[in-house]
Design a protein around this motif. Structure first.
Motif, PDB file in Angstrom:
ATOM      1  N   ASN A 110       0.800  -1.123  -0.107  1.00 15.88           N
ATOM      2  CA  ASN A 110      -0.077   0.074  -0.102  1.00 15.88           C
ATOM      3  C   ASN A 110       0.895   1.217  -0.154  1.00 15.88           C
ATOM      4  OD1 ASN A 110      -2.408  -1.644   0.161  1.00 15.88           O
ATOM      5  ND2 ASN A 110      -2.595  -1.502   2.215  1.00 15.88           N
ATOM      6  N   GLU A 111       1.991   1.256   0.867  1.00 15.66           N
ATOM      7  CA  GLU A 111       2.623   2.276   0.713  1.00 15.66           C
ATOM      8  C   GLU A 111       3.352   2.667  -0.363  1.00 15.66           C
ATOM      9  OE1 GLU A 111       6.783   4.119   3.447  1.00 15.66           O
ATOM     10  OE2 GLU A 111       5.912   2.129   3.796  1.00 15.66           O
ATOM     11  N   TRP A 112       4.079   1.445  -1.334  1.00 13.09           N
ATOM     12  CA  TRP A 112       4.539   1.788  -2.293  1.00 13.09           C
ATOM     13  C   TRP A 112       3.376   2.290  -3.615  1.00 13.09           C
ATOM     14  CZ3 TRP A 112       3.925   0.770  -7.405  1.00 13.09           C
ATOM     15  CH2 TRP A 112       5.240   0.910  -8.379  1.00 13.09           C
ATOM     16  N   VAL A 113       2.247   1.704  -3.453  1.00 15.39           N
ATOM     17  CA  VAL A 113       1.274   2.160  -4.404  1.00 15.39           C
ATOM     18  C   VAL A 113       0.886   3.754  -4.235  1.00 15.39           C
ATOM     19  CG1 VAL A 113      -1.032   2.037  -5.289  1.00 15.39           C
ATOM     20  CG2 VAL A 113       0.350  -0.180  -4.982  1.00 15.39           C
ATOM     21  N   ILE A 114       0.848   4.253  -2.962  1.00 12.75           N
ATOM     22  CA  ILE A 114       0.499   5.521  -2.706  1.00 12.75           C
ATOM     23  C   ILE A 114       1.410   6.494  -3.147  1.00 12.75           C
ATOM     24  CG2 ILE A 114      -0.349   7.068  -0.503  1.00 12.75           C
ATOM     25  CD1 ILE A 114      -1.668   4.510   0.509  1.00 12.75           C
ATOM     26  N   GLU A 115       2.497   6.053  -2.756  1.00  9.79           N
ATOM     27  CA  GLU A 115       3.753   7.027  -3.066  1.00  9.79           C
ATOM     28  C   GLU A 115       4.132   7.234  -4.546  1.00  9.79           C
ATOM     29  OE1 GLU A 115       7.290   5.737  -0.951  1.00  9.79           O
ATOM     30  OE2 GLU A 115       6.584   6.301   0.994  1.00  9.79           O
ATOM     31  N   ALA A 116       3.859   5.816  -5.261  1.00  4.67           N
ATOM     32  CA  ALA A 116       4.105   6.066  -6.900  1.00  4.67           C
ATOM     33  C   ALA A 116       3.137   6.761  -7.362  1.00  4.67           C
ATOM     34  CB  ALA A 116       4.067   4.534  -7.398  1.00  4.67           C
ATOM     35  N   ALA A 117       1.628   6.824  -6.860  1.00  3.22           N
ATOM     36  CA  ALA A 117       0.549   7.635  -7.273  1.00  3.22           C
ATOM     37  C   ALA A 117       0.522   9.060  -6.873  1.00  3.22           C
ATOM     38  CB  ALA A 117      -0.685   7.038  -6.964  1.00  3.22           C
ATOM     39  N   ALA A 118       1.346   9.320  -6.120  1.00  2.00           N
ATOM     40  CA  ALA A 118       1.318  10.836  -5.472  1.00  2.00           C
ATOM     41  C   ALA A 118       1.960  11.824  -6.348  1.00  2.00           C
ATOM     42  CB  ALA A 118       2.388  10.770  -4.278  1.00  2.00           C
ATOM     43  N   ASP A 119       2.444  11.658  -7.333  1.00  2.00           N
ATOM     44  CA  ASP A 119       3.082  12.587  -8.379  1.00  2.00           C
ATOM     45  C   ASP A 119       2.482  12.225  -9.819  1.00  2.00           C
ATOM     46  OD1 ASP A 119       4.574  10.520  -8.965  1.00  2.00           O
ATOM     47  OD2 ASP A 119       6.405  11.593  -9.228  1.00  2.00           O
ATOM     48  N   SER A 120       1.352  11.572  -9.707  1.00  2.00           N
ATOM     49  CA  SER A 120       0.781  11.091 -10.998  1.00  2.00           C
ATOM     50  C   SER A 120      -0.747  12.113 -11.015  1.00  2.00           C
ATOM     51  CB  SER A 120       0.534   9.834 -11.020  1.00  2.00           C
ATOM     52  OG  SER A 120      -0.777   9.519 -12.161  1.00  2.00           O
ATOM     53  N   GLU A 121      -1.065  12.682 -12.186  1.00  2.00           N
ATOM     54  CA  GLU A 121      -2.226  13.198 -12.481  1.00  2.00           C
ATOM     55  C   GLU A 121      -3.330  12.364 -12.771  1.00  2.00           C
ATOM     56  OE1 GLU A 121      -1.650  16.742 -15.021  1.00  2.00           O
ATOM     57  OE2 GLU A 121      -0.143  17.547 -13.739  1.00  2.00           O
ATOM     58  N   MET A 122      -3.066  11.120 -13.124  1.00  2.00           N
ATOM     59  CA  MET A 122      -3.938   9.964 -13.688  1.00  2.00           C
ATOM     60  C   MET A 122      -4.549   9.031 -12.390  1.00  2.00           C
ATOM     61  SD  MET A 122      -2.483   9.703 -17.488  1.00  2.00           S
ATOM     62  CE  MET A 122      -4.169   8.605 -17.975  1.00  2.00           C
ATOM     63  N   ALA A 123      -3.482   8.729 -11.770  1.00  2.00           N
ATOM     64  CA  ALA A 123      -3.491   7.356 -11.109  1.00  2.00           C
ATOM     65  C   ALA A 123      -4.358   7.833  -9.690  1.00  2.00           C
ATOM     66  CB  ALA A 123      -2.310   6.917 -10.338  1.00  2.00           C
ATOM     67  N   VAL A 124      -5.614   6.781  -9.400  1.00  2.00           N
ATOM     68  CA  VAL A 124      -6.298   6.853  -8.312  1.00  2.00           C
ATOM     69  C   VAL A 124      -5.947   5.670  -7.276  1.00  2.00           C
ATOM     70  CG1 VAL A 124      -8.647   6.789  -7.244  1.00  2.00           C
ATOM     71  CG2 VAL A 124      -8.210   7.935  -9.486  1.00  2.00           C
ATOM     72  N   PRO A 125      -5.190   5.785  -6.346  1.00  2.00           N
ATOM     73  CA  PRO A 125      -4.637   4.603  -5.663  1.00  2.00           C
ATOM     74  C   PRO A 125      -5.542   4.067  -4.613  1.00  2.00           C
ATOM     75  CG  PRO A 125      -3.632   6.617  -4.568  1.00  2.00           C
ATOM     76  CD  PRO A 125      -4.516   7.087  -5.647  1.00  2.00           C
ATOM     77  N   PHE A 126      -5.689   2.661  -5.023  1.00  2.00           N
ATOM     78  CA  PHE A 126      -6.584   1.836  -3.919  1.00  2.00           C
ATOM     79  C   PHE A 126      -5.398   0.872  -2.884  1.00  2.00           C
ATOM     80  CE2 PHE A 126     -10.001   2.976  -6.239  1.00  2.00           C
ATOM     81  CZ  PHE A 126     -11.038   2.388  -5.610  1.00  2.00           C
ATOM     82  N   ALA A 127      -5.998   0.518  -2.064  1.00  2.00           N
ATOM     83  CA  ALA A 127      -5.124  -0.258  -0.941  1.00  2.00           C
ATOM     84  C   ALA A 127      -5.658  -1.539  -1.000  1.00  2.00           C
ATOM     85  CB  ALA A 127      -5.313   0.294   0.350  1.00  2.00           C
ATOM     86  N   THR A 128      -4.743  -2.527  -0.329  1.00  2.00           N
ATOM     87  CA  THR A 128      -5.281  -3.877  -0.207  1.00  2.00           C
ATOM     88  C   THR A 128      -5.084  -4.351   1.142  1.00  2.00           C
ATOM     89  OG1 THR A 128      -5.305  -6.207  -1.239  1.00  2.00           O
ATOM     90  CG2 THR A 128      -3.183  -5.094  -1.022  1.00  2.00           C
ATOM     91  N   VAL A 129      -5.423  -5.689   1.659  1.00  2.00           N
ATOM     92  CA  VAL A 129      -5.163  -6.003   2.710  1.00  2.00           C
ATOM     93  C   VAL A 129      -5.270  -7.614   2.440  1.00  2.00           C
ATOM     94  CG1 VAL A 129      -7.461  -6.111   3.486  1.00  2.00           C
ATOM     95  CG2 VAL A 129      -5.918  -5.893   5.315  1.00  2.00           C
ATOM     96  N   HIS A 130      -4.686  -8.465   3.639  1.00  2.00           N
ATOM     97  CA  HIS A 130      -5.005  -9.908   3.753  1.00  2.00           C
ATOM     98  C   HIS A 130      -5.702 -10.223   4.791  1.00  2.00           C
ATOM     99  CE1 HIS A 130      -4.221 -14.094   3.536  1.00  2.00           C
ATOM    100  NE2 HIS A 130      -3.716 -14.038   2.200  1.00  2.00           N
ATOM    101  N   ALA A 131      -6.689 -10.862   4.835  1.00  2.00           N
ATOM    102  CA  ALA A 131      -7.426 -11.263   5.905  1.00  2.00           C
ATOM    103  C   ALA A 131      -6.722 -11.937   7.312  1.00  2.00           C
ATOM    104  CB  ALA A 131      -8.536 -12.391   5.670  1.00  2.00           C
TER     105      ALA A 131
END
Length: 265
Positions: free
Chosen positions: A58-79
């Motif tokens: 999640n941290e990687w995806v959110i950081e990678a999307a932070a400087d994108s004007e197109m990306a809407v970051p979702f999170a995930t989790v494992h039960a």
């Protein structure tokens, strides 16, 4: 997703389905291809196949999307994460806009009681959830998917906005009925409504009538698994565009429904 994870996903899909992929996976080239196709925004949809990996992903995806004007970051989790509710709450606090669960691959169902704190975190933030809840393309024997497990989740969390990916294939009619009966239930067209769905998932998109798309246009949104699709990206949308659908319905499917799913209005 990180290069190693993306490569692992492609390898697993290739082994399971015999698919090959040639779309780019680095963000700049992906976004250039999407932009050329008319896409303004896209959802980045990670999933954690093993417990203990979701927080870092999640941290990687959110950081990678932070400087994108197109990306809407979702999170995930494992039960099976030690504290799944906190994993999701932390991701939302860091900028995630929704939650993605790839149930048959992750190995648990939508109504798994270990996910209760996760859904409570989602509900507290009025965020959406995207679930691979159907049996397509290769999960008909999985105990973790199917309309009954989805309905069980829905009974517990009727107000959480939830999308059943791939039109709920192969139980499309049942999932369509749920979308008809619940304002909180959405469907996406990913893969199932492509012009090559019969070839790659043994599903004929023509079995979904124009009348259904018109009636439920506020609950059905365009999607794709790009870049992890074994066919040209244009195939994802050309079947929908070839239908004689009213312009307002097209605007729903290709834009407004996704905004409603994300924002709740």
């Amino acid at each position: 997703m990180p290069d190693r994870l993306m490569a692992a996903i492609r390898e697993a899909l290739g082994e399971a389905a015999g698919w090959a992929f040639d779309h780019p996976t680095d963000r700049d080239r992906m976004e250039a291809a999407l932009s050329a196709a008319g896409v303004e925004r896209y959802a980045a949809l990670p999933y954690a196949a093993r417990p203990g990996t979701a927080a870092d992903l999640n941290e990687w995806v959110i950081e990678a999307a932070a400087d994108s004007e197109m990306a809407v970051p979702f999170a995930t989790v494992h039960a099976a994460d030690d504290d799944p509710g906190t994993v999701v709450a932390d991701a939302f606090d860091a900028g995630a806009r929704g939650l993605k669960l790839q149930l048959p691959v992750q190995g648990f169902a939508a109504d798994d009681p270990r996910l209760d704190p996760v859904y409570e975190a989602v509900a507290a933030r009025d965020a959406p959830v995207l679930l691979h809840a159907g049996t397509a393309p290769m999960f008909e024997d999985s105990p973790h998917v199917g309309v009954e497990r989805f309905e069980s989740f829905l009974a517990s969390y009727p107000d959480v906005r939830v999308c059943a990916a791939h039109m709920g294939t192969y139980e499309v009619e049942a999932f369509v009925d749920l979308a008809r009966d619940h304002d909180s239930v959405f469907l996406d067209t990913t893969f199932a409504m492509s012009s090559v769905a019969e070839t790659y998932m043994d599903f004929d998109p023509a079995t979904v009538a124009d009348e259904t798309l018109i009636e439920l246009s506020a609950s059905i949104m365009y999607g794709s698994d790009y870049p992890n699709i074994p066919y040209p990206y244009a195939r994802e949308r050309e079947h929908l565009l070839s239908r004689d659908l009213p312009v307002e319905v097209q605007r729903d499917i290709f834009s407004r429904t996704a905004r409603r799913f994300l924002d709740g209005d």
